[in-house]
Write a protein that holds these residues in place. Sequence first.
Motif, short mmCIF file in Angstrom:
data_model
loop_
_atom_site.label_atom_id
_atom_site.label_comp_id
_atom_site.label_asym_id
_atom_site.label_seq_id
_atom_site.Cartn_x
_atom_site.Cartn_y
_atom_site.Cartn_z
N ALA A 1 0.83 -1.20 0.00
CA ALA A 1 0.00 0.00 0.00
C ALA A 1 0.87 1.26 0.00
N THR B 1 -1.40 -9.75 -2.22
CA THR B 1 -1.94 -8.43 -2.57
C THR B 1 -3.34 -8.19 -2.00
N THR C 1 -3.91 -4.91 0.15
CA THR C 1 -3.84 -3.69 -0.65
C THR C 1 -5.04 -3.57 -1.58
N GLU D 1 -3.42 3.01 2.37
CA GLU D 1 -2.53 2.39 3.36
C GLU D 1 -3.28 2.08 4.66
N ALA E 1 -5.68 -0.82 4.19
CA ALA E 1 -4.89 -2.05 4.12
C ALA E 1 -4.48 -2.48 5.53
#
Length: 378
Positions: A50, A101, A104, A317, A320
């Motif tokens: 992120a 992933t 993110t 961010e 995440a």
Amino acid sequence: MSNLASSVPQAMAPIAFGLATVGVSDRIDVGAAMMTTMVGAQVVAAVPIARFARRVEMSHGRLLRLLVLFRGLMLAGLMLAVLADAGIPLLLGMAALSGLTYGTVAGLLRAVVNGMVEARSLPRMLAILATLNELMFVAGPVLAATLGEVSIGTALGIMALAAALPAVLLPPISTSAHVEHAVSGRGLLPSAKPGFMLWLVAAGVGTAAIVGIEIGSVALAVSYDLPPARALVIVIPLCLASITGGLIISVRGRQPRIRSVVAMLTLTTAGLVLIALAPSLTVAIAGTVLVGLCVAPLATFYSLILDQLLPPSRRVEGFALLRTSQALGIVAVGALLTLTSPSIALGSAAGTILLVILWVAATYLPPQRPGSTDVITT
């Protein structure tokens, strides 16, 4: 639809991985190890990826499409490895890559919602998404078991297609990852407003409580002299109650007030205590209903409050990190269930939520002081 499709692999994975590895190695615990590896990779990689996403000169939409395609390809590789009777190390490695992933992707999808929905409609939209997420986690295991009985390759193929589907479903997104980048180089936590860590912890503990009930349902059923398959009598009321709570908050369409949040956390604590100490199955089911009713409203609140506490350039961010906190809750309760018993694990979750309630009360319920956060009302 992109949010819903993104949840499919996570919802199907526990059953699908278990069925896949029984066929490959005749060991059920390999499926659990694959699930743990997937979640572990998410925990490790979510925030670093992120942060990279925040710095690259690429639109949110393009980056998101690349990340979901990567996840879909890794799940497709996992499917091929299972069909080829690959060794356990390769299966674990592919499971880790498929989870790399996810945090993110979840953060990007949540950040994208802000740009597609008016602020006044955001609480209702997030409540609807939370309700659909609960429906998916009810339907996902059933879908995995049904397809897996016929063909495990088909089940894993559906997971891969669903993981990649947001790349097709997403409309054009003009928001850039580097827009509103006029923030100092401080870390995420110093950049956020007070209360950010509190709600991260609350979200993680809440997830641990739900997963603790779901994972511990088999042991709870056995403790009431029921066959293991009757664990559904505990899980189904939990899921139905969570869907009901989601429908209620969707109709209201407003962000819950802080006192309502404290009340829901208190109900969750009471429900966990009832399950942990229940003298009968009826009491345990009543506890699961109390917990389930609060799931979607609390999830909606956490998403909204973190949105308010985060700088715009750090939202991906931050969301995440929210997924990471929830994943850590899953890992923690899984470890407690492995080492102790459902009663101890759920009792520990109840005690931790009680500490969160005290933390919330100390932070928000006293009269507002100059400089204190003003993002929610009591």
